[in-house]
Design a protein around this motif. Structure first.
Motif, PDB file in Angstrom:
ATOM      1  N   HIS A 184       0.851  -1.186   0.000  1.00 40.33           N
ATOM      2  CA  HIS A 184       0.000   0.000   0.000  1.00 40.33           C
ATOM      3  C   HIS A 184       0.895   1.249   0.000  1.00 40.33           C
ATOM      4  O   HIS A 184       1.922   1.284   0.683  1.00 40.33           O
ATOM      5  CB  HIS A 184      -0.887  -0.014   1.245  1.00 40.33           C
ATOM      6  CG  HIS A 184      -1.982   1.000   1.213  1.00 40.33           C
ATOM      7  ND1 HIS A 184      -1.782   2.341   1.501  1.00 40.33           N
ATOM      8  CD2 HIS A 184      -3.314   0.877   0.911  1.00 40.33           C
ATOM      9  CE1 HIS A 184      -2.917   2.993   1.405  1.00 40.33           C
ATOM     10  NE2 HIS A 184      -3.863   2.130   1.048  1.00 40.33           N
ATOM     11  N   PRO A 185       0.534   2.270  -0.754  1.00 43.45           N
ATOM     12  CA  PRO A 185       1.377   3.479  -0.828  1.00 43.45           C
ATOM     13  C   PRO A 185       1.708   4.080   0.529  1.00 43.45           C
ATOM     14  O   PRO A 185       2.835   4.560   0.747  1.00 43.45           O
ATOM     15  CB  PRO A 185       0.521   4.444  -1.665  1.00 43.45           C
ATOM     16  CG  PRO A 185      -0.305   3.542  -2.525  1.00 43.45           C
ATOM     17  CD  PRO A 185      -0.611   2.354  -1.671  1.00 43.45           C
ATOM     18  N   PHE A 186       0.749   4.051   1.459  1.00 43.88           N
ATOM     19  CA  PHE A 186       1.005   4.636   2.780  1.00 43.88           C
ATOM     20  C   PHE A 186       2.064   3.844   3.530  1.00 43.88           C
ATOM     21  O   PHE A 186       2.941   4.413   4.194  1.00 43.88           O
ATOM     22  CB  PHE A 186      -0.298   4.690   3.580  1.00 43.88           C
ATOM     23  CG  PHE A 186      -0.163   5.399   4.894  1.00 43.88           C
ATOM     24  CD1 PHE A 186       0.109   6.764   4.949  1.00 43.88           C
ATOM     25  CD2 PHE A 186      -0.301   4.704   6.088  1.00 43.88           C
ATOM     26  CE1 PHE A 186       0.245   7.424   6.163  1.00 43.88           C
ATOM     27  CE2 PHE A 186      -0.171   5.355   7.307  1.00 43.88           C
ATOM     28  CZ  PHE A 186       0.105   6.718   7.345  1.00 43.88           C
ATOM     29  N   THR A 187       1.994   2.501   3.438  1.00 44.23           N
ATOM     30  CA  THR A 187       2.989   1.655   4.095  1.00 44.23           C
ATOM     31  C   THR A 187       4.374   1.904   3.513  1.00 44.23           C
ATOM     32  O   THR A 187       5.364   2.020   4.246  1.00 44.23           O
ATOM     33  CB  THR A 187       2.628   0.170   3.933  1.00 44.23           C
ATOM     34  OG1 THR A 187       1.321  -0.063   4.459  1.00 44.23           O
ATOM     35  CG2 THR A 187       3.616  -0.719   4.662  1.00 44.23           C
ATOM     36  N   LEU A 188       4.447   1.960   2.191  1.00 45.48           N
ATOM     37  CA  LEU A 188       5.737   2.205   1.542  1.00 45.48           C
ATOM     38  C   LEU A 188       6.304   3.568   1.920  1.00 45.48           C
ATOM     39  O   LEU A 188       7.521   3.721   2.098  1.00 45.48           O
ATOM     40  CB  LEU A 188       5.566   2.099   0.019  1.00 45.48           C
ATOM     41  CG  LEU A 188       5.191   0.722  -0.530  1.00 45.48           C
ATOM     42  CD1 LEU A 188       4.968   0.790  -2.036  1.00 45.48           C
ATOM     43  CD2 LEU A 188       6.276  -0.304  -0.209  1.00 45.48           C
ATOM     44  N   SER A 189       5.408   4.560   2.071  1.00 44.09           N
ATOM     45  CA  SER A 189       5.862   5.902   2.453  1.00 44.09           C
ATOM     46  C   SER A 189       6.457   5.892   3.858  1.00 44.09           C
ATOM     47  O   SER A 189       7.502   6.510   4.108  1.00 44.09           O
ATOM     48  CB  SER A 189       4.687   6.885   2.388  1.00 44.09           C
ATOM     49  OG  SER A 189       4.174   6.970   1.068  1.00 44.09           O
ATOM     50  N   ILE A 190       5.790   5.190   4.775  1.00 42.75           N
ATOM     51  CA  ILE A 190       6.298   5.102   6.147  1.00 42.75           C
ATOM     52  C   ILE A 190       7.643   4.380   6.168  1.00 42.75           C
ATOM     53  O   ILE A 190       8.578   4.794   6.865  1.00 42.75           O
ATOM     54  CB  ILE A 190       5.281   4.355   7.039  1.00 42.75           C
ATOM     55  CG1 ILE A 190       4.019   5.197   7.219  1.00 42.75           C
ATOM     56  CG2 ILE A 190       5.897   4.015   8.405  1.00 42.75           C
ATOM     57  CD1 ILE A 190       2.939   4.504   8.010  1.00 42.75           C
ATOM     58  N   TRP A 191       7.741   3.304   5.406  1.00 46.78           N
ATOM     59  CA  TRP A 191       8.984   2.521   5.351  1.00 46.78           C
ATOM     60  C   TRP A 191      10.149   3.383   4.864  1.00 46.78           C
ATOM     61  O   TRP A 191      11.231   3.396   5.461  1.00 46.78           O
ATOM     62  CB  TRP A 191       8.766   1.312   4.447  1.00 46.78           C
ATOM     63  CG  TRP A 191       9.979   0.467   4.227  1.00 46.78           C
ATOM     64  CD1 TRP A 191      10.833  -0.011   5.172  1.00 46.78           C
ATOM     65  CD2 TRP A 191      10.476   0.003   2.974  1.00 46.78           C
ATOM     66  NE1 TRP A 191      11.836  -0.768   4.586  1.00 46.78           N
ATOM     67  CE2 TRP A 191      11.635  -0.772   3.224  1.00 46.78           C
ATOM     68  CE3 TRP A 191      10.048   0.138   1.652  1.00 46.78           C
ATOM     69  CZ2 TRP A 191      12.369  -1.386   2.211  1.00 46.78           C
ATOM     70  CZ3 TRP A 191      10.770  -0.468   0.636  1.00 46.78           C
ATOM     71  CH2 TRP A 191      11.917  -1.228   0.926  1.00 46.78           C
ATOM     72  N   VAL A 192       9.923   4.110   3.773  1.00 48.64           N
ATOM     73  CA  VAL A 192      10.980   4.962   3.216  1.00 48.64           C
ATOM     74  C   VAL A 192      11.340   6.075   4.184  1.00 48.64           C
ATOM     75  O   VAL A 192      12.532   6.383   4.392  1.00 48.64           O
ATOM     76  CB  VAL A 192      10.538   5.540   1.859  1.00 48.64           C
ATOM     77  CG1 VAL A 192      11.546   6.587   1.370  1.00 48.64           C
ATOM     78  CG2 VAL A 192      10.395   4.437   0.820  1.00 48.64           C
ATOM     79  N   ALA A 193      10.333   6.687   4.795  1.00 49.96           N
ATOM     80  CA  ALA A 193      10.581   7.803   5.707  1.00 49.96           C
ATOM     81  C   ALA A 193      11.402   7.364   6.921  1.00 49.96           C
ATOM     82  O   ALA A 193      12.386   8.015   7.295  1.00 49.96           O
ATOM     83  CB  ALA A 193       9.250   8.404   6.159  1.00 49.96           C
TER      84      ALA A 193
ATOM     85  N   CYS B  22      14.979   6.582   5.908  1.00 42.50           N
ATOM     86  CA  CYS B  22      15.769   7.774   5.630  1.00 42.50           C
ATOM     87  C   CYS B  22      16.180   8.480   6.929  1.00 42.50           C
ATOM     88  O   CYS B  22      17.294   9.017   7.034  1.00 42.50           O
ATOM     89  CB  CYS B  22      14.974   8.736   4.749  1.00 42.50           C
ATOM     90  SG  CYS B  22      14.798   8.167   3.039  1.00 42.50           S
TER      91      CYS B  22
END
Length: 263
Positions: free
Chosen positions: A41-50, A53
């Motif tokens: 899910h885009p939200f999960t991927l965003s949290i993972w990347v954030a 980083c």
């Protein structure tokens, strides 16, 4: 060399272990689908990347041009470190629902003694799809007076003590096909066989229902081909949630789809 033989046949006692395993596997398969959807899910991927980083910034792991191509590997530990807990958290949230559903199904009164339970109505039946001597699918349709019951088996429950008879509403309690064979649409053959058996065996059956989940897409697609309609939808709480609903087919709609014979 003879070609492999495929057939739909009634359940036999020797099939018990394989059938129960398939019922459990089919229900737990939903967990895999739910987890996979949540992970990508885009939200999960965003949290993972954030989070990755932030960790890279904190430890100073940003790629160093002096290290050439290998510099990009400096960020791998951070991404791997956060992937594991995210995957574990998603599974931890989703798993209880599927474990409970599997336990309820395997402890259902119909599974305790399959032969006796599905012999109480002529429109009932538990059928397996066999290919080259191996069971690759199954479907169970319950047209007994208990067809809409969700009672679990208890020590004092006895199938043979329940009255035989046929209900106006039959339920498809179990439906599963091995993933490898779904592209050939063999699930459609199971649905056709079960529906025809229920309606042709007794005029008392006026409707067939089945509870399905959006996580089992092949089931809903197959049922939709035979005019099964969604009656109601319930949203299940999980990571990003999913839906379950009851699909039904009325005898009148089934008859309309049957070719009329001409003399």
């Amino acid at each position: 060399m003879a070609a492999p033989n495929a057939q739909i046949r009634p359940y036999k006692l020797k099939d018990e272990k394989v059938v129960k395993f398939a019922i459990g596997k089919g229900l737990m398969e939903g967990l895999t689908v739910a987890n996979r959807r949540a992970v990508f899910h885009p939200f999960t991927l965003s949290i993972w990347v954030a989070l990755s980083c932030i960790m890279i910034q904190y430890f100073g792991w940003w790629p160093n041009p002096e290290h050439g191509f290998l510099r990009f590997f400096s960020t791998v530990p951070a991404f791997a470190c956060w992937a594991v807990p995210i995957l574990a958290l998603i599974d931890w949230i989703n798993r209880p629902y599927f474990e409970d559903a599997t336990s309820d199904a395997l402890h259902g009164l119909d599974v305790v003694n399959i032969e006796e339970y599905y012999a109480r109505s002529p429109s009932s039946g538990f059928f397996v799809l066999e290919y080259d001597g191996s069971i690759i699918g199954l479907i169970a349709i319950d047209a007994s007076k208990d067809s809409q019951s969700t009672q679990s088996f208890k020590e004092n429950d006895k199938v043979n003590g329940r009255k035989p008879g046929t209900s106006s509403v039959a339920m498809i309690r179990h439906f599963y096909v091995e993933e490898l064979f779904r592209k050939t649409d063999v699930q459609d053959d199971l649905v056709t066989f079960a529906v025809r058996h229920a309606f042709d065996s007794s005029e008392e059956v006026k409707e067939i229902r089945v509870v399905t989940s959006s996580l089992h897409g092949y089931v809903q697609q197959s049922l939709g081909k035979f005019r099964f309609k969604m009656d109601g939808i319930t949203r299940i709480k999980g990571v990003y949630s999913w839906t379950t609903g009851t699909m039904s087919l009325k005898r009148t709609d089934w008859i309309k789809e049957q070719p009329t014979s001409t003399h």
